[in-house]
Design an enzyme around this catalytic site. Structure first.
Site, PDB file in Angstrom:
ATOM      1  N   GLU A   1      10.685  36.401  29.086  1.00  0.00           N
ATOM      2  CA  GLU A   1       9.652  35.381  28.954  1.00  0.00           C
ATOM      3  C   GLU A   1      10.125  34.016  29.446  1.00  0.00           C
ATOM      4  O   GLU A   1       9.385  33.300  30.116  1.00  0.00           O
ATOM      5  CB  GLU A   1       9.209  35.278  27.487  1.00  0.00           C
ATOM      6  CG  GLU A   1       8.182  34.194  27.234  1.00  0.00           C
ATOM      7  CD  GLU A   1       7.776  34.097  25.771  1.00  0.00           C
ATOM      8  OE1 GLU A   1       6.975  33.213  25.448  1.00  0.00           O
ATOM      9  OE2 GLU A   1       8.265  34.908  24.945  1.00  0.00           O
TER      10      GLU A   1
ATOM     11  N   ASP B   1      12.984  29.388  20.411  1.00  0.00           N
ATOM     12  CA  ASP B   1      12.143  30.493  20.858  1.00  0.00           C
ATOM     13  C   ASP B   1      12.712  31.165  22.103  1.00  0.00           C
ATOM     14  O   ASP B   1      12.189  30.963  23.201  1.00  0.00           O
ATOM     15  CB  ASP B   1      10.725  29.989  21.131  1.00  0.00           C
ATOM     16  CG  ASP B   1       9.740  31.119  21.415  1.00  0.00           C
ATOM     17  OD1 ASP B   1      10.094  32.291  21.182  1.00  0.00           O
ATOM     18  OD2 ASP B   1       8.623  30.828  21.863  1.00  0.00           O
TER      19      ASP B   1
ATOM     20  N   GLU C   1       1.607  30.209  14.580  1.00  0.00           N
ATOM     21  CA  GLU C   1       0.819  30.068  15.807  1.00  0.00           C
ATOM     22  C   GLU C   1      -0.613  30.562  15.631  1.00  0.00           C
ATOM     23  O   GLU C   1      -1.183  31.239  16.477  1.00  0.00           O
ATOM     24  CB  GLU C   1       1.510  30.797  16.960  1.00  0.00           C
ATOM     25  CG  GLU C   1       2.895  30.257  17.259  1.00  0.00           C
ATOM     26  CD  GLU C   1       3.601  30.968  18.393  1.00  0.00           C
ATOM     27  OE1 GLU C   1       4.359  30.312  19.117  1.00  0.00           O
ATOM     28  OE2 GLU C   1       3.392  32.185  18.556  1.00  0.00           O
TER      29      GLU C   1
END
Length: 701
Positions: free
Chosen positions: A395, A367, A293
């Site tokens: 998240e 993820d 990323e």
């Protein structure tokens, strides 16, 4: 009149004092209400004897004295001696180590009329002291405390994603706990309370900063700040680690690059390691996110992950430090399958890493989704220690407005069978090192703590921090037993409340999955902040950050074909593990759309078509939140009023979000299925365009 005012103020103060803001977490050492059990422990509460002056052992003595005095309502004196007579509690550091206790285990026993806590090390005494307090706090009869316990995983670690500016990436409970601008001169008392909480559940390592790391953490300025925290944590048996920016030699050392095979770069890290350990002698090591990323890494110079990890490992090896290298690496490939990325990046290097390197793998291949199959890397790297990375912060699980108990998610992964060495080769056995005889074992959790008074935003999310620690110590514990412990220590010991709350917690994760990503859907949340539904997302900075990349909806059906006719991600698993998912007709429904593109009209094992089942999950999932609301409302008066009201408000917000998810997803997927919403469910009153506008408001406010 003055007397009446004073009396009113005293009553008001009494009411305020009784309110519980959640700060004490599960360490509430209030007077034990069970008088029968309290009387049993009072028989052993004349004094505490100890035979070690080690700082960690002294922490154990202090915690035991404070806890028991609160729980039993009695002053308990201390006695510096190697033995205890009847009526006391002894903390004994074994003069001759007992093999089955290892370096952190403990034994609880009642001997000659006193309670004996014994261990081979001061850390073992600390964990034994907290274990005894847990027994008392949960009103466990004194006759049932005896037994030994040793941790199954060596490093039980929290990864804090905190930044130098006080923010926390994916943090939903306020700002960072670490007041970098005040350190090292000012030590917030909260640092010690954080250490206490972690030690009480067996956590022995902490990464202080974000994996998207600032190079500034490698400067002497920040190393002195880190030392101040390490000094607070050390008496609680906790080692400090730091995330590092791989480009630090270029950024800080002004070298021409950060190539791990460049001698000057290697020497820079050697000198930096000497500096760090000179400041913090018990420093644990480095956590690294590289070539992921946008973060810098060895691939920037044509080098491998092994090259980068081994360079750092050589630098910290003289100090017995370790390097934890994250496997969360994936390239942008519109025609590929991100599911396979970590496997393809790391499997070829099995056996190429130095002995003090651990590869940290997320529990699933994408993820931290609400449900994922276990990563195919587990069981596929017998020559390289693999660490588990769970996410405790929510998240993808509703932030701090949603009640989602994560122990069932953790257990689902840990109990999964890799078949690496035949049946019974669970992920847990890979992680604890027993399957492949790893020399190092690590279980990490991305922390959900912050500056909010109750630490975790949603008070019920404290249970996820607690559950992570308990499972890192012993992955064989059940999610139900952990929930029961936490409820008794944090909320209530009322029998009705205990049963109701435990049942809510145990099914909460499945409820969340049903109203957001049922039947194996994944990665269809809003981009950027990962909040709310956005299944229509088709444009982003990378193709694998869109939703359509994952759900593959079309006029025929829904789901990602990962079988032999698709990406063949199933081929990464042992054949016996893949067999359970390989056939669409036999694939368990929770994983159906993970592995198969299923026609809308196909009849499933429930007797309903895929479309009807999808709608059923979305509607019943949302209504399940309403049911939980009613059950929680019925607990009023059975716990602290402030806590009850706070959770009630968050459940109301969760129900609103559940309806949002339901309406967004059924209306969007209906544009492909072209099928009516089945009876008895009522179609949404708002349009898809109205919901898309709502998402835009949230995403770009």
């Amino acid at each position: 009149m003055r007397y009446k005012i004073c009396l009113f103020l005293l009553l008001l103060a009494s009411m305020v004092a009784k309110a519980d803001d959640g700060y004490r977490l599960w360490l509430k050492y209030d007077l034990l209400k069970n008088t029968s059990v309290r009387a049993q422990y009072l028989a052993y509460a004349q004094y505490i004897a100890y035979n070690s002056s080690d700082p960690v052992a002294q922490t154990a003595v202090r915690e035991l004295q404070t806890g028991l005095q609160g729980l039993l309502g009695k002053t308990i004196r201390l006695q510096n001696t190697g033995s205890a007579a009847p009526g006391g509690i002894a903390l004994n550091l074994n003069s001759t180590p007992i093999a089955n206790l290892g370096t952190e285990g403990y034994n609880l026993a009642i001997q000659n009329g006193h309670i004996n806590i014994s261990a081979n090390t001061p850390s073992g005494l600390l964990y034994g002291a907290f274990a005894l307090l847990r027994k008392v706090q949960t009103a466990t009869p004194a006759t049932q405390i005896q037994g030994s316990s040793t941790p199954k995983v060596q490093l039980r670690m929290l990864n804090n994603w905190d930044n130098t500016n006080g923010t926390i990436e994916r943090g939903y409970a306020g700002a960072s706990l670490w007041k970098w601008y005040e350190l090292p001169e000012n030590i917030d008392p909260r640092y010690r309370d954080y250490a206490r909480a972690n030690a009480s559940i067996g956590i022995n390592a902490v990464v202080l900063n974000n994996v998207n790391a600032s190079a500034r953490f490698m400067t002497r300025e920040y190393l002195l700040k880190v030392k101040a925290l390490a000094d607070v944590f050390k008496p609680y048996g906790i080692k400090v680690f730091l995330s590092v920016n791989f480009a630090a030699p270029r950024i800080l050392g002004k070298l021409k690059n950060s190539d791990p095979l460049e001698p000057a770069v290697r020497q820079w890290w050697v000198e930096k390691a000497k500096e760090i350990y000179g400041i913090i002698p018990d420093f644990g090591g480095f956590l690294v996110k590289a070539n992921s990323e946008g973060e810098p890494g060895p691939q920037d110079f044509g080098r491998t992950h092994a090259d980068g990890a081994n360079m750092l490992a050589e630098a910290v090896a003289p100090f017995k430090g370790i390097v934890i290298w994250r496997a969360f690496v994936y390239k942008a490939d519109p025609k590929g399958d991100r599911f396979k990325a970590a496997y393809e990046e790391f499997k070829p290097f099995d056996g190429n890493f130095l002995p003090n390197v651990v590869v940290q793998v997320k529990n699933g291949p994408i993820d931290f989704q609400p449900r994922e199959p276990f990563s195919p890397l587990f069981g596929a790297m017998p020559k390289t220690p693999l660490a588990m990375e769970f996410q405790i912060t929510q998240e993808y699980l509703g932030f701090s407005t949603n009640l989602v108990y994560l122990a069932p998610l953790f257990k689902e992964c840990l109990d999964a069978d890799t078949y690496a060495k035949g049946p019974g080769s669970s992920v847990a056995k890979v992680i604890d090192g027993s399957l492949h005889q790893y020399p190092i074992s690590v279980m990490a959790g991305v922390a959900n703590t912050g500056s909010d008074r109750n630490w975790c935003g949603h008070l019920m999310s404290q249970a996820n921090w607690y559950a992570f620690g308990r499972l890192a110590w012993d992955h064989q514990l059940s999610s139900a037993s952990i929930a029961e412990e936490w409820i008794k220590m944090s909320l209530s010991q009322d029998a009705t409340a205990l049963t109701t709350i435990r049942n809510i917690m145990e099914r909460s994760r499945e409820v969340y999955v049903d109203f957001t990503t049922p039947l194996g859907l994944h990665h269809i949340m809003g981009q950027g902040i990962h909040y709310g539904p956005e299944p229509w997302l088709e444009r982003s900075a990378r193709p694998d950050w869109t939703s359509i990349y994952y759900h593959r909806a079309d006029s025929i059906g829904l789901g990602f074909d990962r079988g032999v006719n698709g990406s063949n991600a199933l081929g990464l698993y042992h054949p016996d593990a893949a067999k359970a998912w390989s056939q669409v007709d036999n694939c368990p429904l929770p994983y159906l759309l993970w592995y198969h593109h299923v026609p809308w009209a196909k009849k499933l094992s429930t007797g309903r078509s895929l479309w009807d089942e999808l709608c059923t999950r979305y509607y019943t999932g949302a209504e399940a939140v309403a049911t939980i609301q009613k059950e929680w409302a019925g607990l009023k008066g059975k716990m602290d009023a402030e806590i009850h009201a706070d959770v009630s408000g968050r459940l109301a917000a969760q129900y609103r979000e559940a309806l949002w998810w339901r309406d967004a997803c059924v209306l969007y997927f209906q544009t492909y299925s072209q099928m009516p919403i089945p009876a008895p469910f009522t179609p949404p009153t708002r349009t898809l365009e109205e919901i898309k506008l709502l998402v835009q408001i949230y995403q770009y406010r």
